[in-house]
Design a protein around this motif. Structure first.
Motif, PDB file in Angstrom:
ATOM      1  N   ASN A  73       0.819  -1.207   0.000  1.00  0.00           N
ATOM      2  CA  ASN A  73       0.000   0.000   0.000  1.00  0.00           C
ATOM      3  C   ASN A  73       0.852   1.256   0.000  1.00  0.00           C
ATOM      4  OD1 ASN A  73      -2.076   1.822   0.284  1.00  0.00           O
ATOM      5  ND2 ASN A  73      -2.767   1.085   2.261  1.00  0.00           N
ATOM      6  N   ALA A  74       2.024   1.193   0.628  1.00  0.00           N
ATOM      7  CA  ALA A  74       2.893   2.369   0.733  1.00  0.00           C
ATOM      8  C   ALA A  74       3.656   2.661  -0.557  1.00  0.00           C
ATOM      9  CB  ALA A  74       3.879   2.176   1.895  1.00  0.00           C
ATOM     10  N   ILE A  75       3.957   1.627  -1.347  1.00  0.00           N
ATOM     11  CA  ILE A  75       4.793   1.848  -2.532  1.00  0.00           C
ATOM     12  C   ILE A  75       3.982   2.152  -3.794  1.00  0.00           C
ATOM     13  CG2 ILE A  75       6.631   0.375  -1.628  1.00  0.00           C
ATOM     14  CD1 ILE A  75       5.675  -1.852  -3.463  1.00  0.00           C
ATOM     15  N   SER A  76       2.679   1.894  -3.767  1.00  0.00           N
ATOM     16  CA  SER A  76       1.892   2.037  -4.996  1.00  0.00           C
ATOM     17  C   SER A  76       1.293   3.417  -5.234  1.00  0.00           C
ATOM     18  CB  SER A  76       0.758   0.998  -5.013  1.00  0.00           C
ATOM     19  OG  SER A  76      -0.107   1.192  -3.909  1.00  0.00           O
ATOM     20  N   PHE A 121       0.557  -7.751  -3.338  1.00  0.00           N
ATOM     21  CA  PHE A 121      -0.232  -7.210  -4.444  1.00  0.00           C
ATOM     22  C   PHE A 121      -1.591  -6.688  -3.976  1.00  0.00           C
ATOM     23  CE2 PHE A 121       2.878  -8.920  -7.294  1.00  0.00           C
ATOM     24  CZ  PHE A 121       2.719  -8.189  -8.464  1.00  0.00           C
ATOM     25  N   ILE A 122      -2.163  -7.309  -2.956  1.00  0.00           N
ATOM     26  CA  ILE A 122      -3.388  -6.768  -2.383  1.00  0.00           C
ATOM     27  C   ILE A 122      -3.114  -5.382  -1.802  1.00  0.00           C
ATOM     28  CG2 ILE A 122      -4.962  -7.011  -0.428  1.00  0.00           C
ATOM     29  CD1 ILE A 122      -5.811  -8.623  -2.777  1.00  0.00           C
ATOM     30  N   GLY A 123      -1.945  -5.222  -1.180  1.00  0.00           N
ATOM     31  CA  GLY A 123      -1.568  -3.909  -0.654  1.00  0.00           C
ATOM     32  C   GLY A 123      -1.407  -2.873  -1.761  1.00  0.00           C
ATOM     33  N   ILE A 124      -0.781  -3.297  -2.872  1.00  0.00           N
ATOM     34  CA  ILE A 124      -0.632  -2.391  -4.021  1.00  0.00           C
ATOM     35  C   ILE A 124      -2.010  -1.979  -4.544  1.00  0.00           C
ATOM     36  CG2 ILE A 124       0.189  -2.231  -6.398  1.00  0.00           C
ATOM     37  CD1 ILE A 124       2.489  -4.089  -5.602  1.00  0.00           C
ATOM     38  N   ALA A 399      -0.721   4.197   4.524  1.00  0.00           N
ATOM     39  CA  ALA A 399      -0.091   2.881   4.468  1.00  0.00           C
ATOM     40  C   ALA A 399       1.118   2.804   5.386  1.00  0.00           C
ATOM     41  CB  ALA A 399       0.323   2.561   3.034  1.00  0.00           C
ATOM     42  N   PHE A 400       1.909   3.857   5.413  1.00  0.00           N
ATOM     43  CA  PHE A 400       3.091   3.871   6.272  1.00  0.00           C
ATOM     44  C   PHE A 400       2.690   3.751   7.742  1.00  0.00           C
ATOM     45  CE2 PHE A 400       6.234   6.255   8.817  1.00  0.00           C
ATOM     46  CZ  PHE A 400       7.367   5.521   8.536  1.00  0.00           C
TER      47      PHE A 400
END
Length: 519
Positions: A73-76, A121-124, A399-400
């Motif tokens: 989630n943080a990188i996307s 990938f769910i996080g992305i 996300a972070f």
């Protein structure tokens, strides 16, 4: 009047339909947020593998399995912000469904690496949804209901979380993974029928598509020319300004809005909401009551959050963002501090093991004021030239915060004690109260153009000390420019004349005496 009011209400229908359809993407995210809550007991190496899953995780692997969703989630969001601006809000949300395909790895494989990849990938996918959603809702909604529509995605996320907590313990590992992997396909099909936002077409200077999109979202009203011209003018004006992530920091208006959104996002997640949902079912103390325990508590927790979400929708537009967020954060501070005190003296309170259950459930009820605040602020505070960048940065902050709490909650609990982590959560909520009270601006019942004007004018206002008159170093006792009293002026003039006269007459006897002596 009745017909007019009927048309007015019908104009909201398509906005509500589009918002609910788009929010399915966050329902999927909510399901996967709660997934560890029901699967940790089945995957931990401390329990036997009764379902023959084939995956055993120690506490460090568990912490990574949980936190990888937030890492993705943080990188996307940074890339999602670029996609939202280039290919559109709708297309980016549709792409979000394709990012969920690796969840099928959990169905066909029992390797730990596949579990990690699926969670990542769910996080992305979640980061993409959190980036595009506030922009999408902010651009399709009328200002009368923007606050209410902005709270719908968080409600869908809670529904997904609640559904997994409700049925997850009664469904097998493979059956649950198959069901969750089908949901993105359903979302892709339904959302394909929703049009792109009028603001995106306006940014591309496409008048025909802008009008068509705006008519759809306004219930096919014939007269949308005034609103369309306003959107076109404001969008083209915003696009003349510089765009990019640096513009969030170099422009004074954007910098203030950016500070508000980032602070709201970090305070929300560092307050511990994600880790409470994830770990409460395993860390709450056991009760003697056979009918209510940690699993039932977290289920009621999500039910309360879901119901309170319906309360926050009207309150956001009635009471305002600022008072609601301050009150919610203050309650969160008090409840997390009380929970920390219990765990600090838990050994001395054997008959009061129900206290963390009460504080946890009350915390769920108090969350309504800060739950949807970041998404609403993103959709309201930024002009279109930096709205995508701001939304992506807010998603990174969310996300972070979740990654930090989910990664270190269980590790701090095991090494320092559970009271330490709750005292940290309490201090975060206290900082949130102070920040929101002094810095958060109110935006209820304002159009996007009015909000932008307020932000632009706010940093131009001079301080009180610079605009007030100077009176011997003291605060002024009245307005500096008031009508002068003629009566007072007359008295002062007479006093001055007689004062001068007395000054001249008083030494005359002495002078006369000296003259006589000399003579």
């Amino acid at each position: 009047m009745v017909d007019k009011m009927g048309v007015f209400k019908r104009s909201y229908v398509y906005q509500i339909i589009a918002t609910n359809t788009a929010s399915i993407s966050l329902l999927i995210a909510g399901c996967w947020i709660a997934w560890p809550s029901v699967m940790i007991k089945r995957l931990t190496d401390e329990n036997p593998d009764l379902e023959n899953i084939g995956i055993r995780l120690n506490k460090y692997q568990l912490s990574w399995m949980v936190s990888l969703l937030d890492l993705g989630n943080a990188i996307s969001p940074i890339f999602a912000g670029i996609l939202v601006e280039k290919i559109g809000r709708k297309t980016t949300l549709l792409l979000n469904a394709l990012l969920c395909l690796p969840t099928w790895f959990l169905v066909v494989s029992n390797k730990i690496e596949c579990l990690y990849i699926a969670r990542l990938f769910i996080g992305i996918s979640k980061g993409v949804a959190y980036t595009a959603m506030p922009i999408f809702i902010g651009e399709i909604s009328e200002h009368n209901i923007r606050g209410a529509l902005g709270s719908i995605p968080s409600g869908f996320q809670m529904v997904g979380t609640l559904a997994i907590l409700l049925i997850g313990n009664h469904v097998s590992y493979n059956s649950l993974n198959i069901a969750l992997s089908i949901l993105p396909v359903i979302f892709f099909i339904l959302f394909s029928f929703v049009p792109e936002t009028p603001h995106f077409h306006a940014a591309k200077n496409n008048l025909k598509k802008t009008e068509k999109s705006l008519k759809w979202y306004r219930g096919n009203k014939k007269d949308v020319m005034e609103e369309m011209n306003s959107i076109m003018d404001k969008t083209q004006e915003d696009l003349k300004s510089k765009t990019g992530y640096l513009e969030l920091l170099t422009n004074k208006s954007n910098r203030r809005a950016f500070t508000l959104v980032m602070a709201a996002s970090l305070f929300q997640r560092l307050g511990g909401i994600t880790s409470m949902i994830t770990y409460s079912s395993t860390l709450l103390p056991k009760l003697d009551n056979a009918y209510f325990g940690p699993d039932q508590c977290i289920l009621v927790f999500m039910i309360i959050m879901f119901l309170s979400n319906f309360l926050q929708a009207p309150l956001m537009d009635i009471l305002g963002r600022k008072p609601l967020s301050c009150f919610s954060a203050a309650l969160g501070c008090l409840l997390t501090f009380s929970t920390g005190l219990f765990y600090l003296y838990q050994g001395e309170l054997p008959n009061f093991q129900y206290i963390p259950y009460i504080t946890t459930l009350l915390y769920a009820a108090s969350y309504y004021g800060i739950g949807c605040l970041p998404n609403i602020l993103v959709s309201e505070l930024f002009p279109i030239n930096v709205r995508c960048q701001a939304s992506s940065c807010a998603s990174v902050a969310l996300a972070f915060g979740s990654f930090i709490t989910t990664k270190f909650h269980i590790l701090i609990t095991k090494s320092l004690g559970q009271h330490v982590i709750f005292f940290i959560y309490s201090s975060v909520h206290f900082c949130s109260v102070v920040f929101n009270y002094f810095y958060l601006m109110e935006t209820k019942q304002k159009t996007l153009a009015e909000i932008q004007e307020s932000i632009m004018n706010s940093h131009k206002q001079l301080r009180r000390e610079k605009t007030s008159p100077f009176e011997c170093g003291f605060d002024p006792i009245s307005k500096p420019r008031i009508s002068y009293s003629l009566h007072f002026f007359s008295i002062a003039l007479i006093f001055l004349i007689f004062d001068i006269e007395i000054t001249l007459i008083f030494p005359s006897p002495l002078i006369k005496q000296k003259i006589i002596i000399v003579n």
